[in-house]
Scaffold this motif. Structure first.
Motif, PDB file in Angstrom:
ATOM      1  N   LEU A 158       2.353   8.072  11.574  1.00  0.00           N
ATOM      2  CA  LEU A 158       1.300   7.364  12.299  1.00  0.00           C
ATOM      3  C   LEU A 158       1.811   6.081  12.940  1.00  0.00           C
ATOM      4  N   THR A 159       2.447   5.222  12.161  1.00  0.00           N
ATOM      5  CA  THR A 159       2.832   3.897  12.647  1.00  0.00           C
ATOM      6  C   THR A 159       4.249   3.824  13.201  1.00  0.00           C
ATOM      7  N   GLY A 160       5.101   4.778  12.843  1.00  0.00           N
ATOM      8  CA  GLY A 160       6.491   4.727  13.265  1.00  0.00           C
ATOM      9  C   GLY A 160       7.347   3.805  12.415  1.00  0.00           C
ATOM     10  N   LEU A 161       6.739   3.137  11.430  1.00  0.00           N
ATOM     11  CA  LEU A 161       7.512   2.288  10.528  1.00  0.00           C
ATOM     12  C   LEU A 161       8.259   3.157   9.521  1.00  0.00           C
ATOM     13  N   LEU A 162       9.243   2.572   8.849  1.00  0.00           N
ATOM     14  CA  LEU A 162       9.930   3.288   7.784  1.00  0.00           C
ATOM     15  C   LEU A 162       8.941   3.651   6.682  1.00  0.00           C
ATOM     16  N   ASN A 163       9.157   4.799   6.020  1.00  0.00           N
ATOM     17  CA  ASN A 163       8.190   5.277   5.036  1.00  0.00           C
ATOM     18  C   ASN A 163       8.560   4.876   3.606  1.00  0.00           C
ATOM     19  N   ARG A 164       7.721   5.299   2.661  1.00  0.00           N
ATOM     20  CA  ARG A 164       7.889   4.922   1.256  1.00  0.00           C
ATOM     21  C   ARG A 164       9.208   5.445   0.669  1.00  0.00           C
ATOM     22  N   LYS A 165       9.567   6.662   1.016  1.00  0.00           N
ATOM     23  CA  LYS A 165      10.822   7.248   0.510  1.00  0.00           C
ATOM     24  C   LYS A 165      12.015   6.410   0.969  1.00  0.00           C
ATOM     25  N   THR A 166      11.979   5.992   2.214  1.00  0.00           N
ATOM     26  CA  THR A 166      13.075   5.188   2.747  1.00  0.00           C
ATOM     27  C   THR A 166      13.109   3.817   2.086  1.00  0.00           C
ATOM     28  N   PHE A 167      11.931   3.279   1.759  1.00  0.00           N
ATOM     29  CA  PHE A 167      11.900   1.994   1.054  1.00  0.00           C
ATOM     30  C   PHE A 167      12.637   2.095  -0.274  1.00  0.00           C
ATOM     31  N   ASP A 168      12.385   3.151  -1.028  1.00  0.00           N
ATOM     32  CA  ASP A 168      13.051   3.320  -2.319  1.00  0.00           C
ATOM     33  C   ASP A 168      14.572   3.252  -2.154  1.00  0.00           C
ATOM     34  N   GLU A 169      15.076   3.938  -1.124  1.00  0.00           N
ATOM     35  CA  GLU A 169      16.517   3.985  -0.908  1.00  0.00           C
ATOM     36  C   GLU A 169      17.064   2.635  -0.443  1.00  0.00           C
ATOM     37  N   LYS A 170      16.384   2.013   0.538  1.00  0.00           N
ATOM     38  CA  LYS A 170      16.863   0.742   1.087  1.00  0.00           C
ATOM     39  C   LYS A 170      16.798  -0.370   0.038  1.00  0.00           C
ATOM     40  N   PHE A 171      15.729  -0.380  -0.757  1.00  0.00           N
ATOM     41  CA  PHE A 171      15.559  -1.437  -1.755  1.00  0.00           C
ATOM     42  C   PHE A 171      16.610  -1.314  -2.847  1.00  0.00           C
ATOM     43  N   SER A 172      16.869  -0.095  -3.268  1.00  0.00           N
ATOM     44  CA  SER A 172      17.902   0.118  -4.281  1.00  0.00           C
ATOM     45  C   SER A 172      19.268  -0.337  -3.768  1.00  0.00           C
ATOM     46  N   LYS A 173      19.558  -0.040  -2.493  1.00  0.00           N
ATOM     47  CA  LYS A 173      20.843  -0.449  -1.914  1.00  0.00           C
ATOM     48  C   LYS A 173      20.925  -1.966  -1.794  1.00  0.00           C
ATOM     49  N   LEU A 174      19.823  -2.603  -1.397  1.00  0.00           N
ATOM     50  CA  LEU A 174      19.799  -4.063  -1.288  1.00  0.00           C
ATOM     51  C   LEU A 174      20.030  -4.722  -2.640  1.00  0.00           C
ATOM     52  N   PRO A 299      13.809  -3.153  -9.898  1.00  0.00           N
ATOM     53  CA  PRO A 299      12.957  -3.001  -8.716  1.00  0.00           C
ATOM     54  C   PRO A 299      11.472  -3.014  -9.052  1.00  0.00           C
ATOM     55  N   VAL A 300      11.107  -2.370 -10.156  1.00  0.00           N
ATOM     56  CA  VAL A 300       9.693  -2.311 -10.534  1.00  0.00           C
ATOM     57  C   VAL A 300       9.150  -3.707 -10.828  1.00  0.00           C
ATOM     58  N   VAL A 301       9.961  -4.537 -11.493  1.00  0.00           N
ATOM     59  CA  VAL A 301       9.528  -5.896 -11.825  1.00  0.00           C
ATOM     60  C   VAL A 301       9.348  -6.727 -10.562  1.00  0.00           C
ATOM     61  N   ILE A 302      10.301  -6.650  -9.630  1.00  0.00           N
ATOM     62  CA  ILE A 302      10.222  -7.437  -8.394  1.00  0.00           C
ATOM     63  C   ILE A 302       9.015  -7.017  -7.568  1.00  0.00           C
ATOM     64  N   LEU A 303       8.825  -5.705  -7.417  1.00  0.00           N
ATOM     65  CA  LEU A 303       7.668  -5.210  -6.677  1.00  0.00           C
ATOM     66  C   LEU A 303       6.375  -5.618  -7.373  1.00  0.00           C
ATOM     67  N   GLY A 304       6.379  -5.588  -8.715  1.00  0.00           N
ATOM     68  CA  GLY A 304       5.197  -6.003  -9.472  1.00  0.00           C
ATOM     69  C   GLY A 304       4.865  -7.466  -9.256  1.00  0.00           C
ATOM     70  N   HIS A 305       5.889  -8.330  -9.156  1.00  0.00           N
ATOM     71  CA  HIS A 305       5.656  -9.753  -8.898  1.00  0.00           C
ATOM     72  C   HIS A 305       4.967  -9.958  -7.552  1.00  0.00           C
ATOM     73  N   ALA A 306       5.480  -9.280  -6.514  1.00  0.00           N
ATOM     74  CA  ALA A 306       4.872  -9.401  -5.188  1.00  0.00           C
ATOM     75  C   ALA A 306       3.455  -8.857  -5.186  1.00  0.00           C
TER      76      ALA A 306
END
Length: 345
Positions: A158-174, A299-306
């Motif tokens: 719909l939006t053309g933004l990166l999706n949830r699956k890609t977030f998991d991968e990018k966040f883990s790499k970061l 990652p779960v803790v950081i996402l939980g803080h936000a």
């Protein structure tokens, strides 16, 4: 021929844009003897087009901007390269630029759906012959087709933004890259970073009263609001940052290499951009933002803080930006320390 087939197999087995870029850079460097190969990202920021290297070769080693957190990656105005600008205006697939010393640079715009967001730069001490140019064109065609497939799988339809699956991968790499940069000396330092420290940040964005928009105006207008907010997200953040649609009316932003003060200003500027935007039929729309620093915690803790900071913002007036550590320091939120290891999603 065997070497060419090997590189084509390598390009088409990738499931990640960075790895695909690495494959095409390696192929061009080895097969055509290119002195320098760079994959550039072309992006618009504040109504101006920029060019930023994404993957390149240095001293026979492939380097990715995604994995280099401490370097300047904001890019430069594309007008710095008039040959490239003119070639894109003429919709060329190959732009040849020859210097006074006889060296040649090929600019190869990668066209996808009549748009160009990627360009490959290939430099050589001497001009290429027709056979080599034909090989480069073939490699580029394979790269373009496969990039289109990856883009389709990584983005929200719909939006053309990166999706949830890609977030998991990018966040883990970061997080992996952040771990290599070093760990904080103690929990207190992690909880109270200095305002001048350069850090990475994660923000969760939620559209206020979105259900009311769907109920009052219908889902078509609700979808239009999502698309327009996504456009505002794109224009409010830099190319090296990453914006994702997390699901429903929720978005996530990975903000790269900036201070706390600047992060707060950037998130608040986006919030103000949404508040000032006129949404057709719907009128005014606002967003709430909660953000946290990206530390060496899970990652779960950081996402939980936000997320906690976001829910505090929504429960206390909406249309505001809240920082997790600040809420904890002021006693508005209580941090929970856990030594339980959690697997990300």
């Amino acid at each position: 021929m065997e070497a060419l087939l090997k590189h084509l197999v390598d390009m088409t087995c990738q499931r990640d844009h960075v790895l695909l870029d690495t494959s095409v850079v390696t192929a061009l460097h080895e097969l055509v003897g290119a002195q320098q190969v760079r994959v550039h990202e072309i992006f618009r920021f504040r109504h101006e087009l920029f060019l930023r290297p994404r993957v390149w070769i240095k001293d026979d080693k492939v380097i990715s901007a995604e994995e280099t957190l401490d370097m300047e990656t904001s890019g430069e105005p594309i007008n710095t390269y008039p040959f490239l600008v003119d070639g894109i205006k003429q919709r060329k697939n190959c732009i040849e630029q020859t210097a006074d010393d006889g060296s040649q640079t090929l600019w190869l715009p990668v066209w996808l759906n009549d748009k160009v967001s990627t360009c490959i730069e290939v430099s050589s001490p001497t001009p290429y012959n027709s056979d080599t140019l034909h090989m480069i064109d073939g490699i580029l065609s394979v790269y373009r087709n496969y990039q289109n497939i990856l883009d389709y799988s990584e983005r929200d339809s719909l939006t053309g933004l990166l999706n949830r699956k890609t977030f998991d991968e990018k966040f883990s790499k970061l997080l992996s890259c952040a771990m290599l940069e070093g760990t904080p000396k103690d929990q207190q330092e992690r909880r109270h970073p200095h305002d001048g420290d350069i850090k990475q940040w994660l923000a969760v964005v939620d559209i206020d009263h979105f259900k009311r928009v769907n109920d009052q105006f219908g889902h078509l207008y609700g979808d239009e609001v999502l698309i327009l907010v996504a456009n505002l997200l794109r224009s409010s953040f830099r190319s090296q940052d990453r914006v994702f649609r997390f699901g429903g009316e929720e978005f996530v932003v990975l903000l790269r290499s900036t201070t706390l003060d600047d992060a707060r200003k950037i998130f608040d500027r986006f919030r103000a951009n949404v508040e000032q935007h006129e949404f057709p039929q719907v009128g005014k729309v606002t967003v709430s933002v909660g953000f946290a620093s990206i530390s060496t915690e899970s990652p779960v803790v950081i996402l939980g803080h936000a997320d906690q900071a976001l829910y505090y913002a929504k429960a206390n007036g909406r249309n505001r930006v809240c920082y997790y550590d600040e809420l904890v320091s002021s006693g508005e939120l209580h941090s929970e320390v856990s030594n339980v290891t959690v697997e990300f999603f």
